[in-house]
Scaffold this motif. Sequence first.
Motif, PDB file in Angstrom:
ATOM      1  N   GLN A   1       0.822  -1.209   0.000  1.00 20.59           N
ATOM      2  CA  GLN A   1       0.000   0.000   0.000  1.00 20.59           C
ATOM      3  C   GLN A   1       0.857   1.260   0.000  1.00 20.59           C
ATOM      4  O   GLN A   1       0.512   2.252  -0.652  1.00 20.59           O
ATOM      5  N   LEU A   2       1.979   1.231   0.713  1.00 22.55           N
ATOM      6  CA  LEU A   2       2.863   2.394   0.727  1.00 22.55           C
ATOM      7  C   LEU A   2       3.553   2.577  -0.620  1.00 22.55           C
ATOM      8  O   LEU A   2       3.661   3.695  -1.128  1.00 22.55           O
ATOM      9  N   ALA A   3       4.019   1.475  -1.211  1.00 20.80           N
ATOM     10  CA  ALA A   3       4.788   1.566  -2.451  1.00 20.80           C
ATOM     11  C   ALA A   3       3.926   2.003  -3.630  1.00 20.80           C
ATOM     12  O   ALA A   3       4.405   2.682  -4.537  1.00 20.80           O
ATOM     13  N   THR A   4       2.667   1.618  -3.624  1.00 22.35           N
ATOM     14  CA  THR A   4       1.785   1.935  -4.754  1.00 22.35           C
ATOM     15  C   THR A   4       0.856   3.113  -4.486  1.00 22.35           C
ATOM     16  O   THR A   4       0.108   3.512  -5.387  1.00 22.35           O
ATOM     17  N   LYS A   5       0.894   3.668  -3.267  1.00 24.57           N
ATOM     18  CA  LYS A   5      -0.012   4.766  -2.899  1.00 24.57           C
ATOM     19  C   LYS A   5      -1.475   4.378  -3.108  1.00 24.57           C
ATOM     20  O   LYS A   5      -2.312   5.214  -3.425  1.00 24.57           O
ATOM     21  N   ASN A   6      -1.763   3.113  -2.923  1.00 20.37           N
ATOM     22  CA  ASN A   6      -3.119   2.607  -3.167  1.00 20.37           C
ATOM     23  C   ASN A   6      -3.611   1.919  -1.903  1.00 20.37           C
ATOM     24  O   ASN A   6      -3.038   0.900  -1.491  1.00 20.37           O
ATOM     25  N   PRO A   7      -4.651   2.417  -1.246  1.00 19.88           N
ATOM     26  CA  PRO A   7      -5.127   1.804  -0.001  1.00 19.88           C
ATOM     27  C   PRO A   7      -5.758   0.429  -0.192  1.00 19.88           C
ATOM     28  O   PRO A   7      -5.966  -0.283   0.783  1.00 19.88           O
TER      29      PRO A   7
ATOM     30  N   TRP B   1       3.127  -5.221 -13.287  1.00 17.62           N
ATOM     31  CA  TRP B   1       3.751  -3.911 -13.456  1.00 17.62           C
ATOM     32  C   TRP B   1       3.986  -3.588 -14.927  1.00 17.62           C
ATOM     33  O   TRP B   1       3.866  -2.435 -15.355  1.00 17.62           O
ATOM     34  N   SER B   2       4.338  -4.608 -15.735  1.00 19.46           N
ATOM     35  CA  SER B   2       4.553  -4.358 -17.161  1.00 19.46           C
ATOM     36  C   SER B   2       3.248  -3.979 -17.858  1.00 19.46           C
ATOM     37  O   SER B   2       3.250  -3.153 -18.780  1.00 19.46           O
ATOM     38  N   LEU B   3       2.143  -4.572 -17.438  1.00 11.91           N
ATOM     39  CA  LEU B   3       0.855  -4.236 -18.029  1.00 11.91           C
ATOM     40  C   LEU B   3       0.365  -2.861 -17.573  1.00 11.91           C
ATOM     41  O   LEU B   3      -0.279  -2.132 -18.330  1.00 11.91           O
ATOM     42  N   ALA B   4       0.673  -2.505 -16.319  1.00  6.44           N
ATOM     43  CA  ALA B   4       0.193  -1.226 -15.777  1.00  6.44           C
ATOM     44  C   ALA B   4       0.916  -0.044 -16.397  1.00  6.44           C
ATOM     45  O   ALA B   4       0.325   1.004 -16.653  1.00  6.44           O
ATOM     46  N   GLY B   5       2.235  -0.199 -16.651  1.00  9.60           N
ATOM     47  CA  GLY B   5       2.996   0.895 -17.234  1.00  9.60           C
ATOM     48  C   GLY B   5       3.223   2.025 -16.239  1.00  9.60           C
ATOM     49  O   GLY B   5       3.108   1.846 -15.025  1.00  9.60           O
ATOM     50  N   THR B   6       3.529   3.196 -16.748  1.00 12.19           N
ATOM     51  CA  THR B   6       3.780   4.376 -15.905  1.00 12.19           C
ATOM     52  C   THR B   6       2.966   5.545 -16.414  1.00 12.19           C
ATOM     53  O   THR B   6       2.231   5.433 -17.395  1.00 12.19           O
ATOM     54  N   GLY B   7       3.106   6.656 -15.728  1.00  6.07           N
ATOM     55  CA  GLY B   7       2.406   7.861 -16.153  1.00  6.07           C
ATOM     56  C   GLY B   7       1.138   8.088 -15.370  1.00  6.07           C
ATOM     57  O   GLY B   7       0.925   7.531 -14.281  1.00  6.07           O
TER      58      GLY B   7
ATOM     59  N   LEU C   1      -6.243  -2.672 -11.823  1.00  6.75           N
ATOM     60  CA  LEU C   1      -6.994  -3.429 -12.831  1.00  6.75           C
ATOM     61  C   LEU C   1      -6.161  -4.572 -13.393  1.00  6.75           C
ATOM     62  O   LEU C   1      -6.643  -5.699 -13.552  1.00  6.75           O
ATOM     63  N   ALA C   2      -4.887  -4.287 -13.691  1.00  5.43           N
ATOM     64  CA  ALA C   2      -4.005  -5.336 -14.210  1.00  5.43           C
ATOM     65  C   ALA C   2      -3.787  -6.418 -13.164  1.00  5.43           C
ATOM     66  O   ALA C   2      -3.752  -7.613 -13.486  1.00  5.43           O
ATOM     67  N   GLY C   3      -3.659  -6.018 -11.895  1.00  4.12           N
ATOM     68  CA  GLY C   3      -3.445  -7.004 -10.827  1.00  4.12           C
ATOM     69  C   GLY C   3      -4.613  -7.947 -10.678  1.00  4.12           C
ATOM     70  O   GLY C   3      -4.426  -9.167 -10.538  1.00  4.12           O
ATOM     71  N   ILE C   4      -5.810  -7.416 -10.700  1.00  2.00           N
ATOM     72  CA  ILE C   4      -6.994  -8.268 -10.571  1.00  2.00           C
ATOM     73  C   ILE C   4      -7.110  -9.208 -11.765  1.00  2.00           C
ATOM     74  O   ILE C   4      -7.416 -10.401 -11.623  1.00  2.00           O
ATOM     75  N   THR C   5      -6.817  -8.696 -12.966  1.00  2.00           N
ATOM     76  CA  THR C   5      -6.886  -9.535 -14.174  1.00  2.00           C
ATOM     77  C   THR C   5      -5.868 -10.666 -14.109  1.00  2.00           C
ATOM     78  O   THR C   5      -6.198 -11.837 -14.373  1.00  2.00           O
ATOM     79  N   ILE C   6      -4.630 -10.331 -13.770  1.00  2.00           N
ATOM     80  CA  ILE C   6      -3.576 -11.355 -13.697  1.00  2.00           C
ATOM     81  C   ILE C   6      -3.859 -12.335 -12.571  1.00  2.00           C
ATOM     82  O   ILE C   6      -3.588 -13.547 -12.700  1.00  2.00           O
ATOM     83  N   HIS C   7      -4.418 -11.845 -11.478  1.00  2.00           N
ATOM     84  CA  HIS C   7      -4.756 -12.736 -10.365  1.00  2.00           C
ATOM     85  C   HIS C   7      -5.725 -13.831 -10.824  1.00  2.00           C
ATOM     86  O   HIS C   7      -5.514 -15.021 -10.554  1.00  2.00           O
TER      87      HIS C   7
END
Length: 346
Positions: free
Chosen positions: A94-100, A148-154, A163-169
């Motif tokens: 959560q800290l690394a991705t700033k996502n709760p 991470w490769s699917l999510a990209g940056t920006g 979204l990519a995490g849930i799909t890959i999961h």
Amino acid sequence: MASTFTVSAGYKEKQSRFRYLLFLFSVTVALLLIGFICNLKWGAARISWTELFHALAYRGHEKQHLYVQTLRLPRALTACMVGMQLALAGLLAQLATKNPLASPHVFGINAGAALAVVFGLVTVARFSPLDSVLFAFAGAAGGALLVWSLAGTGANAYVRLALAGITIHFLLSSLTEGLIILNQESTDSMMFWLVGSLSHAAWPDVRTLLPFFAAGMVLFAFMHPSFRLLLVDDEMAAGLGGKIAAIRSVALLLVIVLAGSAVALCGPIGFVCLIVPHIARALAGHHNLAVLAPLTALLGGTLLLFADFAGRFVAFPYESPVGIVTAAIGAPFFIYLARKQGGGSR
């Protein structure tokens, strides 16, 4: 006069804060010990308090003593360590991705580790606990890199990451289930493990997990000053001289170590990574990582100990996997967090 009053008020506030945190940690440690003792004392076999004391002191070799020493004690130790590892892994995610809503479970790390372990069980003739951990690390790293490769940056990278995490999961979980269906003769015992189970935990598992548990805790303590920068915006952290990309990479590597080794031995236990950091923040605030991190670890161990204990009585005399209990607790909490975040954004 006013400045003296302000200093006095600030000192009293700090004293009150210190007493509250001392009380909070004392209660948490007490609950952890109670959960540990409950796991040793109660279960399918009846153990008296005297027999429990003699078993822990290794003063006898009767059936009840051996039952505690060889079954319940390593299981309780495993639950405590795994709970701490998963909770800290969730906090770092959560800290690394700033996502709760981030967690190793949501971002494909647990699913990747589970797929690799099942693949190793099917393909390797003699699959040891250490082999399980090594395969889990490879799978967890592969799942994380794929997400991470699917999510990209920006812009909106963290939204795409979720979204990519849930799909890959779901993709990796489907592949795992397919492997189990196609190799039922060698994966029958994996069904409980796949839900998340501590029922087969033994001393070899404790000895395998302990080095990774200790290394993870030492690395977290060593990196603590740097991890504090993850609490602030990236621009502010860069202004303070922090190499935020390197710090985030180390944090995610530590997530793989903590979550991967836990999944290798106990399966992908869900929701501990997600809900425990939020409980710790609600109790102690989110600005001081020196308080938040140890409290998160203690609460994680406590939650998994009590979840494993409750699982013994859900369908007594049969045991329920601990993953079912954590899912029953965590699913409503996840819905609450999702609704809260959605309301906040609106």
